[in-house]
Design a protein around this motif. Structure first.
Motif, PDB file in Angstrom:
ATOM      1  N   UNK A   1      13.837  17.879  -2.231  1.00 21.72           N
ATOM      2  CA  UNK A   1      13.038  17.014  -1.307  1.00 21.72           C
ATOM      3  C   UNK A   1      11.640  17.332  -1.369  1.00 21.72           C
ATOM      4  N   UNK A   2      10.604  16.281  -1.394  1.00 24.13           N
ATOM      5  CA  UNK A   2       9.219  16.211  -1.128  1.00 24.13           C
ATOM      6  C   UNK A   2       8.877  16.393   0.333  1.00 24.13           C
ATOM      7  N   UNK A   3       8.246  17.365   0.993  1.00 24.27           N
ATOM      8  CA  UNK A   3       8.317  17.604   2.310  1.00 24.27           C
ATOM      9  C   UNK A   3       6.858  17.134   3.233  1.00 24.27           C
ATOM     10  N   UNK A   4       5.898  16.782   2.253  1.00 26.93           N
ATOM     11  CA  UNK A   4       4.645  16.278   2.885  1.00 26.93           C
ATOM     12  C   UNK A   4       4.143  15.255   2.243  1.00 26.93           C
ATOM     13  N   UNK A   5       4.816  14.527   1.297  1.00 23.52           N
ATOM     14  CA  UNK A   5       4.315  13.373   0.364  1.00 23.52           C
ATOM     15  C   UNK A   5       5.447  12.493  -0.104  1.00 23.52           C
ATOM     16  N   UNK A   6       5.299  11.282  -0.230  1.00 24.00           N
ATOM     17  CA  UNK A   6       6.330  10.394  -0.850  1.00 24.00           C
ATOM     18  C   UNK A   6       6.307  10.373  -2.396  1.00 24.00           C
ATOM     19  N   UNK A   7       7.424  10.261  -2.892  1.00 20.13           N
ATOM     20  CA  UNK A   7       7.653  10.402  -4.452  1.00 20.13           C
ATOM     21  C   UNK A   7       8.475   9.441  -4.953  1.00 20.13           C
ATOM     22  N   UNK A   8       7.806   8.475  -5.645  1.00 21.76           N
ATOM     23  CA  UNK A   8       8.444   7.206  -6.118  1.00 21.76           C
ATOM     24  C   UNK A   8       9.334   7.774  -7.404  1.00 21.76           C
ATOM     25  N   UNK A   9       8.835   8.723  -7.912  1.00 23.53           N
ATOM     26  CA  UNK A   9       9.335   9.531  -9.059  1.00 23.53           C
ATOM     27  C   UNK A   9       9.627  10.895  -9.102  1.00 23.53           C
TER      28      UNK A   9
END
Lengths: 114, 113
Positions: free
Chosen positions: A24-32
């Motif tokens: 999980x990316x906790x404080x940002x969005x990760x398309x990759x």
């Protein structure tokens, strides 16, 4: 810096069972997101690239039917090791890339198959 | 992505500067130099990256030669907690469409009291 959380940090499973690892990316969005495997005394080996909403891209020699990757949201990717065997015992590490292209790594999951 | 070559291991005295070299003689014009480190049994930690200019942040300095065929990571005042494996990676682009991070063998840095 940005935080990537991996769960579980350590898991022991019986041979033949499946294990799911979450990233999980906790404080940002990760398309990759990326999944790596690391054997003792060796470097990280890239297994696959996970893109949100589409199929993962696997590196040569990595069995896609054995290592199932799902990236259903911009903050979560999962790796499922199916029908695990002792040779799958390893340290699995995920990485998430933010919009600036910076890659952040999880703390890793130690998988032991007995 | 271009291949990198690093020494297998290095020692450094606590409080002294640690200079970690990396060769990337086949680097292309659009490839950046990234440095990560991995402390035992943890995920890699980003240190610094650069294209052609020298870079400095709170952790380290990155010196890239003019021909870009090699670089040096400098930890100005090494502490025992800097003991780790340091990876030099070249990667196409630095944005969200950039290439994958492919890890080589890295340099195992041991900081000694």
């Amino acid at each position: 810096g940005a935080v990537v959380s991996q769960h579980p940090s350590r898991v022991i499973c019986k041979s033949g069972t499946s294990v799911k690892i979450e990233c999980r990316s906790l404080d940002f969005q990760a398309t990759t997101m990326f999944w790596y495997r690391q054997f003792p005394k060796q470097s990280l080996m890239l297994m696959a690239t996970s893109n949100e909403g589409s199929k993962a891209t696997y590196e040569q020699g990595v069995e896609k039917d054995k290592f199932l990757i799902n990236h259903a949201s911009l903050t979560l990717s999962t790796l499922t090791v199916t029908s695990a065997h002792p040779e799958d015992s390893s340290f699995y590490i995920c990485s998430a890339r933010d919009n600036a292209g910076q890659a952040f790594f999880g703390q890793g999951t130690r998988l032991t198959v007995v | 992505d271009a291949k990198t070559t690093q020494p297998t291991s290095m020692d450094c005295a606590e409080g002294r500067a640690a200079n970690l070299p990396c060769n990337h003689s086949t680097i292309s014009g659009n490839e950046y130099v990234y440095w990560y480190r991995q402390i035992h049994s943890q995920g890699p930690q980003y240190i610094i990256h650069g294209l052609k200019n020298n870079e400095t942040n709170e952790m380290a300095s990155l010196i890239i030669t003019e021909d870009r065929k090699s670089s040096t990571l400098i930890l100005p005042h090494a502490t025992l907690r800097d003991t780790a494996v340091y990876y030099c990676i070249v990667r196409v682009g630095s944005g969200n469409q950039g290439g994958k991070l492919i890890f080589g063998q890295g340099t195992e840095l041991s900081v000694k009291p």
